[in-house]
Design a protein around this motif. Structure first.
Motif, PDB file in Angstrom:
ATOM      1  N   ILE A 227      10.664  28.875 -12.101  1.00  0.00           N
ATOM      2  CA  ILE A 227      10.335  30.348 -11.583  1.00  0.00           C
ATOM      3  C   ILE A 227      11.513  31.077 -11.673  1.00  0.00           C
ATOM      4  CG2 ILE A 227       9.183  31.780  -9.932  1.00  0.00           C
ATOM      5  CD1 ILE A 227       7.261  29.631 -10.872  1.00  0.00           C
ATOM      6  N   ALA A 228      12.505  30.854 -11.069  1.00  0.00           N
ATOM      7  CA  ALA A 228      13.743  31.567 -11.094  1.00  0.00           C
ATOM      8  C   ALA A 228      15.156  31.159 -10.556  1.00  0.00           C
ATOM      9  CB  ALA A 228      13.627  32.927 -10.078  1.00  0.00           C
ATOM     10  N   THR A 229      16.042  31.247 -11.036  1.00  0.00           N
ATOM     11  CA  THR A 229      17.435  31.001 -10.493  1.00  0.00           C
ATOM     12  C   THR A 229      18.337  32.400 -10.026  1.00  0.00           C
ATOM     13  OG1 THR A 229      17.410  28.793 -11.551  1.00  0.00           O
ATOM     14  CG2 THR A 229      19.768  29.904 -10.929  1.00  0.00           C
ATOM     15  N   ARG A 230      18.694  32.338  -9.062  1.00  0.00           N
ATOM     16  CA  ARG A 230      19.523  33.567  -8.527  1.00  0.00           C
ATOM     17  C   ARG A 230      20.856  33.150  -8.204  1.00  0.00           C
ATOM     18  NH1 ARG A 230      14.755  32.539  -5.731  1.00  0.00           N
ATOM     19  NH2 ARG A 230      13.074  33.842  -6.369  1.00  0.00           N
ATOM     20  N   GLN A 231      21.996  33.760  -8.248  1.00  0.00           N
ATOM     21  CA  GLN A 231      23.259  33.507  -7.943  1.00  0.00           C
ATOM     22  C   GLN A 231      23.674  34.518  -7.082  1.00  0.00           C
ATOM     23  OE1 GLN A 231      25.091  33.572 -12.147  1.00  0.00           O
ATOM     24  NE2 GLN A 231      26.670  34.818 -10.976  1.00  0.00           N
ATOM     25  N   PHE A 232      24.654  34.047  -5.682  1.00  0.00           N
ATOM     26  CA  PHE A 232      25.187  34.976  -5.087  1.00  0.00           C
ATOM     27  C   PHE A 232      26.596  34.854  -5.125  1.00  0.00           C
ATOM     28  CE2 PHE A 232      20.978  33.623  -3.821  1.00  0.00           C
ATOM     29  CZ  PHE A 232      20.147  34.621  -3.205  1.00  0.00           C
ATOM     30  N   PRO A 233      27.129  36.094  -4.583  1.00  0.00           N
ATOM     31  CA  PRO A 233      28.885  36.244  -4.887  1.00  0.00           C
ATOM     32  C   PRO A 233      29.436  35.019  -4.066  1.00  0.00           C
ATOM     33  CG  PRO A 233      27.666  38.360  -4.154  1.00  0.00           C
ATOM     34  CD  PRO A 233      26.572  37.330  -4.215  1.00  0.00           C
ATOM     35  N   SER A 234      28.606  34.759  -2.936  1.00  0.00           N
ATOM     36  CA  SER A 234      29.689  33.619  -2.284  1.00  0.00           C
ATOM     37  C   SER A 234      29.672  32.216  -2.918  1.00  0.00           C
ATOM     38  CB  SER A 234      29.102  33.270  -0.789  1.00  0.00           C
ATOM     39  OG  SER A 234      27.759  32.636  -0.960  1.00  0.00           O
ATOM     40  N   GLY A 235      28.601  32.127  -4.139  1.00  0.00           N
ATOM     41  CA  GLY A 235      28.654  30.911  -4.806  1.00  0.00           C
ATOM     42  C   GLY A 235      27.448  30.260  -4.675  1.00  0.00           C
ATOM     43  N   LEU A 236      26.575  30.636  -3.764  1.00  0.00           N
ATOM     44  CA  LEU A 236      25.371  30.142  -3.671  1.00  0.00           C
ATOM     45  C   LEU A 236      24.426  30.384  -4.944  1.00  0.00           C
ATOM     46  CD1 LEU A 236      24.109  31.271  -0.104  1.00  0.00           C
ATOM     47  CD2 LEU A 236      25.360  29.182  -0.874  1.00  0.00           C
ATOM     48  N   VAL A 237      23.634  29.024  -5.337  1.00  0.00           N
ATOM     49  CA  VAL A 237      23.033  29.066  -6.346  1.00  0.00           C
ATOM     50  C   VAL A 237      21.502  28.830  -5.984  1.00  0.00           C
ATOM     51  CG1 VAL A 237      22.630  28.520  -8.952  1.00  0.00           C
ATOM     52  CG2 VAL A 237      24.826  28.874  -8.143  1.00  0.00           C
ATOM     53  N   GLN A 238      20.649  29.502  -6.178  1.00  0.00           N
ATOM     54  CA  GLN A 238      19.058  29.228  -5.853  1.00  0.00           C
ATOM     55  C   GLN A 238      18.355  29.068  -6.699  1.00  0.00           C
ATOM     56  OE1 GLN A 238      16.740  32.162  -3.608  1.00  0.00           O
ATOM     57  NE2 GLN A 238      17.369  30.857  -1.743  1.00  0.00           N
ATOM     58  N   SER A 239      17.523  28.083  -7.051  1.00  0.00           N
ATOM     59  CA  SER A 239      16.502  27.567  -7.933  1.00  0.00           C
ATOM     60  C   SER A 239      15.154  27.385  -7.386  1.00  0.00           C
ATOM     61  CB  SER A 239      16.820  26.556  -8.707  1.00  0.00           C
ATOM     62  OG  SER A 239      18.013  26.919  -9.547  1.00  0.00           O
ATOM     63  N   GLU A 240      14.254  28.261  -7.968  1.00  0.00           N
ATOM     64  CA  GLU A 240      12.780  28.153  -7.350  1.00  0.00           C
ATOM     65  C   GLU A 240      11.929  27.698  -8.367  1.00  0.00           C
ATOM     66  OE1 GLU A 240      11.241  31.611  -5.963  1.00  0.00           O
ATOM     67  OE2 GLU A 240       9.182  31.007  -5.896  1.00  0.00           O
ATOM     68  N   TYR A 241      11.072  26.567  -7.975  1.00  0.00           N
ATOM     69  CA  TYR A 241      10.367  25.788  -8.867  1.00  0.00           C
ATOM     70  C   TYR A 241       8.982  25.650  -8.198  1.00  0.00           C
ATOM     71  CZ  TYR A 241      14.530  23.773 -10.755  1.00  0.00           C
ATOM     72  OH  TYR A 241      15.989  23.607 -11.170  1.00  0.00           O
TER      73      TYR A 241
END
Ligand SMILES: NC(=O)c1ccc[n+]([C@@H]2O[C@H](COP(=O)([O-])OP(=O)(O)OC[C@H]3O[C@@H](n4cnc5c(N)ncnc54)[C@H](OP(=O)(O)O)[C@@H]3O)[C@@H](O)[C@H]2O)c1
Length: 244
Positions: A227-241
């Motif tokens: 669905i989406a992948t979001r990256q955050f300044p602290s280095g978190l990478v979030q993927s939604e499926y």
């Protein structure tokens, strides 16, 4: 509200399992509100399939189809190391950012949740948090043994036990249609039963080598739609499926 009898008749699943043809299940849920009944019917149909020699995972697929038709959503929202662990072997999660790290959608996710379903190991961990971290959101702790819930201050907590499909059925019957499923073993059991529809996985930039895994063995591949992948300044990478 319990479905009226005529609606039950309208929602019947048909099981076709004669010796001379491929067994199949046709589900025609015409009344959205009769979800609990349809799931119960589906489980009964699944037992017929199993009795007819059809693999249990195929029966579970049918349950998942019904869930999609009728609108139950069970989601996972979890943080992992890049190598896929949700905690160290001793249960510590010191590798996750303190306090949840920078905002990455947890509050927005929780706003859409009717009930949180957690395994007993996760419950043992959150029990040590003060204040109780889930506020007034309904929490269902899964365990096969008695749990003392009287120690919880300010929470709305109950205990259940059983097959994931039974848990979902009981929750749906009491008005919970957006579930947050948490805890490694618990997530894996719900996934194996075909009862997870959405995965939101936030990877923390660290390898820890060993730990409690998010995923485990499966009876068959589980196809996912990104669905989406979001990256955050602290280095978190979030993927939604979405589970397809
Ligand atoms: N990184 C993250 O975002 C995150 C999120 C959640 C948890 N965690 C961590 O993960 C660890 C816990 O995960 P875990 O994989 O060890 O276990 P878990 O899923 O939290 O708990 C497993 C236990 O739940 C009970 N259970 C599960 N399904 C059941 C069912 N259908 N019926 C009855 N009982 C059921 C069983 O308890 P009984 O043995 O009592 O029957 C089982 O042993 C903790 O360290 C926690 O901090 C991390």
């Amino acid at each position: 509200m319990r479905p009226a009898r005529k609606h039950l008749a309208e929602n019947r699943s048909q099981v076709c399992a004669r010796d001379d043809e491929t067994p199949s299940v046709i589900v025609e849920p015409k009344t959205i509100g009769a979800r609990a009944f349809v799931v119960a019917e589906q489980r009964a149909a699944s037992r017929h399939l199993i009795a007819a020699g059809i693999q249990i995972d195929r029966a579970h697929e049918h349950i998942a189809i019904v869930d999609k038709i009728i609108g139950m959503t069970a989601s996972v929202f979890v943080g992992t190391s890049v190598d896929g662990f949700i905690a160290r072997l001793n249960g510590d999660f010191d590798f996750l950012p303190a306090g949840g790290g920078e905002p990455h959608g947890y509050n927005e996710f929780m706003a859409g949740i009717d009930a949180i379903v957690i395994g007993r190991h996760t419950f043992d961990v959150v029990l040590k948090f003060s204040p109780w971290p889930y506020g007034k959101t309904r929490v269902v702790v899964l365990s096969s043994r008695p749990i003392d819930l009287s120690v919880i201050v300010g929470g709305v907590v109950e205990q259940m036990s059983g097959e994931p499909a039974e848990i979902v059925e009981r929750l749906a019957a009491t008005g919970a249609h957006n579930l947050y499923v948490d805890g490694g073993i618990t997530i894996q059991r719900f996934l194996r039963a075909g009862l997870i529809q959405r995965l939101i996985i936030t990877r923390v930039p660290v390898l820890i080598g060993e730990g409690i895994p998010l995923f485990g063995s499966l009876p068959h591949d589980v196809a996912l739609t990104h669905i989406a992948t979001r990256q955050f300044p602290s280095g978190l990478v979030q993927s939604e499926y979405a589970v397809t």
